[in-house]
Design an enzyme around this catalytic site. Structure first.
Site, PDB file in Angstrom:
ATOM      1  N   HIS A   3       0.846  -1.208   0.000  1.00  0.00           N
ATOM      2  CA  HIS A   3       0.000   0.000   0.000  1.00  0.00           C
ATOM      3  C   HIS A   3       0.878   1.253   0.000  1.00  0.00           C
ATOM      4  O   HIS A   3       0.631   2.202  -0.749  1.00  0.00           O
ATOM      5  CB  HIS A   3      -0.897   0.033   1.251  1.00  0.00           C
ATOM      6  CG  HIS A   3      -1.953  -1.029   1.288  1.00  0.00           C
ATOM      7  ND1 HIS A   3      -2.171  -1.842   2.378  1.00  0.00           N
ATOM      8  CD2 HIS A   3      -2.867  -1.417   0.351  1.00  0.00           C
ATOM      9  CE1 HIS A   3      -3.174  -2.671   2.123  1.00  0.00           C
ATOM     10  NE2 HIS A   3      -3.610  -2.442   0.899  1.00  0.00           N
ATOM     11  N   LYS A  63     -17.717  -6.533   7.880  1.00  0.00           N
ATOM     12  CA  LYS A  63     -16.487  -7.315   8.043  1.00  0.00           C
ATOM     13  C   LYS A  63     -16.097  -7.415   9.511  1.00  0.00           C
ATOM     14  O   LYS A  63     -16.521  -6.608  10.331  1.00  0.00           O
ATOM     15  CB  LYS A  63     -15.360  -6.660   7.255  1.00  0.00           C
ATOM     16  CG  LYS A  63     -15.421  -6.973   5.777  1.00  0.00           C
ATOM     17  CD  LYS A  63     -14.113  -6.587   5.121  1.00  0.00           C
ATOM     18  CE  LYS A  63     -14.113  -6.912   3.643  1.00  0.00           C
ATOM     19  NZ  LYS A  63     -12.919  -6.379   2.983  1.00  0.00           N
ATOM     20  N   ARG A 119      -1.489  -6.142  -8.669  1.00  0.00           N
ATOM     21  CA  ARG A 119      -0.234  -6.838  -8.356  1.00  0.00           C
ATOM     22  C   ARG A 119       0.070  -7.921  -9.382  1.00  0.00           C
ATOM     23  O   ARG A 119       1.199  -8.121  -9.781  1.00  0.00           O
ATOM     24  CB  ARG A 119      -0.334  -7.499  -6.964  1.00  0.00           C
ATOM     25  CG  ARG A 119      -0.401  -6.524  -5.830  1.00  0.00           C
ATOM     26  CD  ARG A 119      -0.951  -7.170  -4.596  1.00  0.00           C
ATOM     27  NE  ARG A 119      -2.328  -7.619  -4.815  1.00  0.00           N
ATOM     28  CZ  ARG A 119      -3.132  -8.046  -3.869  1.00  0.00           C
ATOM     29  NH1 ARG A 119      -2.704  -8.129  -2.630  1.00  0.00           N
ATOM     30  NH2 ARG A 119      -4.366  -8.415  -4.144  1.00  0.00           N
ATOM     31  N   SER A 172      -3.026  -7.782   2.624  1.00  0.00           N
ATOM     32  CA  SER A 172      -3.379  -7.633   4.047  1.00  0.00           C
ATOM     33  C   SER A 172      -3.858  -8.968   4.615  1.00  0.00           C
ATOM     34  O   SER A 172      -3.556  -9.323   5.750  1.00  0.00           O
ATOM     35  CB  SER A 172      -4.489  -6.596   4.224  1.00  0.00           C
ATOM     36  OG  SER A 172      -4.055  -5.334   3.802  1.00  0.00           O
TER      37      SER A 172
HETATM   38  O1  PNS Z   1      -8.877  -3.107  -0.070  1.00  0.00           O
HETATM   39  P1  PNS Z   1     -10.023  -3.685  -0.812  1.00  0.00           P
HETATM   40  O2  PNS Z   1     -10.864  -4.553   0.098  1.00  0.00           O
HETATM   41  O3  PNS Z   1      -9.597  -4.387  -2.067  1.00  0.00           O
HETATM   42  O4  PNS Z   1     -10.961  -2.453  -1.268  1.00  0.00           O
HETATM   43  C1  PNS Z   1     -12.183  -2.670  -1.902  1.00  0.00           C
HETATM   44  C2  PNS Z   1     -12.975  -1.357  -2.001  1.00  0.00           C
HETATM   45  C3  PNS Z   1     -13.098  -0.674  -0.658  1.00  0.00           C
HETATM   46  C4  PNS Z   1     -12.292  -0.433  -2.961  1.00  0.00           C
HETATM   47  C5  PNS Z   1     -14.390  -1.731  -2.570  1.00  0.00           C
HETATM   48  O5  PNS Z   1     -14.944  -2.756  -1.808  1.00  0.00           O
HETATM   49  C6  PNS Z   1     -15.347  -0.554  -2.591  1.00  0.00           C
HETATM   50  O6  PNS Z   1     -15.204   0.343  -3.392  1.00  0.00           O
HETATM   51  N1  PNS Z   1     -16.322  -0.563  -1.655  1.00  0.00           N
HETATM   52  C7  PNS Z   1     -17.277   0.526  -1.473  1.00  0.00           C
HETATM   53  C8  PNS Z   1     -18.658   0.159  -1.965  1.00  0.00           C
HETATM   54  C9  PNS Z   1     -18.740   0.342  -3.467  1.00  0.00           C
HETATM   55  O7  PNS Z   1     -18.531   1.405  -4.009  1.00  0.00           O
HETATM   56  N2  PNS Z   1     -19.080  -0.771  -4.154  1.00  0.00           N
HETATM   57  C10 PNS Z   1     -19.151  -0.800  -5.584  1.00  0.00           C
HETATM   58  C11 PNS Z   1     -17.768  -1.013  -6.172  1.00  0.00           C
HETATM   59  S1  PNS Z   1     -17.910  -1.382  -7.852  1.00  0.00           S
END
Ligand code: PNS
Length: 188
Positions: free
Chosen positions: A19, A43, A92, A130
């Protein structure tokens, strides 16, 4: 000249060197970068949002154009609220691609004006996540070099507390009887 602001959304539980690598790269191409931690009540996180925010703030203190924030709801709505033009995400390996593409296209459908920008972290972090950091730490492996020292310290503290809890030892600020195995012993 137009200034470009981007958000870098994620769970960051915990934040890793991968990150940090991406934040550093993002800070070089965007005028402003907001690291945005998702507040996701569904979560069961290792760290509270407040802890994650503190760690990320310390990790990014040396970058003048990087700030840390939290959000809930849709990422695109948050991006619009803070007047960002772009969403930064890391890729990645090829295995990340499908999920990231799906998310980027859905975000574009929801908000066509926002661009998703993908960057690749350094190769040495290509296997790092993570989830794996949590798993390795929980099973007693070393996470040195995978996360910044301050995060390593916090993870170690968490593991110590979990270990004490499992063994019924007194926890900081709690009565000894609050340990798990003590209450099991009582029932037996
Ligand atoms: O670190 P992560 O878990 O890969 O992050 C995922 C994240 C937070 C970017 C994704 O889950 C997200 O954008 N969540 C917010 C809800 C949302 O906008 N959902 C639609 C995404 S297409």
């Amino acid at each position: 000249m137009k200034r470009i602001k981007a958000i870098y959304p994620g769970s960051f539980d915990p934040p890793t060197n991968g990150h940090l690598d991406l934040i550093e790269r993002g800070s070089k191409i965007f005028d402003e970068l907001v690291v945005a931690i998702l507040r996701n009540p569904e979560k069961d996180p290792l760290f509270s949002v407040a802890d994650r925010r503190k760690m990320l703030e310390e990790m990014t203190a040396s970058f003048d154009n990087v700030s840390v924030d939290t959000f809930d709801g849709l990422t695109v709505d948050y991006a619009l609220r803070v007047e960002a033009q772009a969403i930064l995400r890391g890729i990645r390996a090829i295995s990340d691609y499908e999920y990231e593409l799906q998310m980027a296209l859905m975000n574009r459908k929801l908000q066509p004006a926002l661009e998703t920008v993908f960057m690749m972290p350094a190769e040495k972090y290509s296997y790092l996540s993570s989830r794996l950091v949590r798993e390795v730490a929980q099973l007693g492996g070393t996470i040195e070099c995978l996360v910044p020292e301050l995060v390593e310290q916090k993870v170690r503290e968490k593991m110590d507390i979990a270990h004490k809890f499992a063994n019924g030892e007194p926890l900081p600020g709690r009565a000894p009887s609050e340990g798990k195995s003590k209450s099991r012993k009582k029932k037996a």
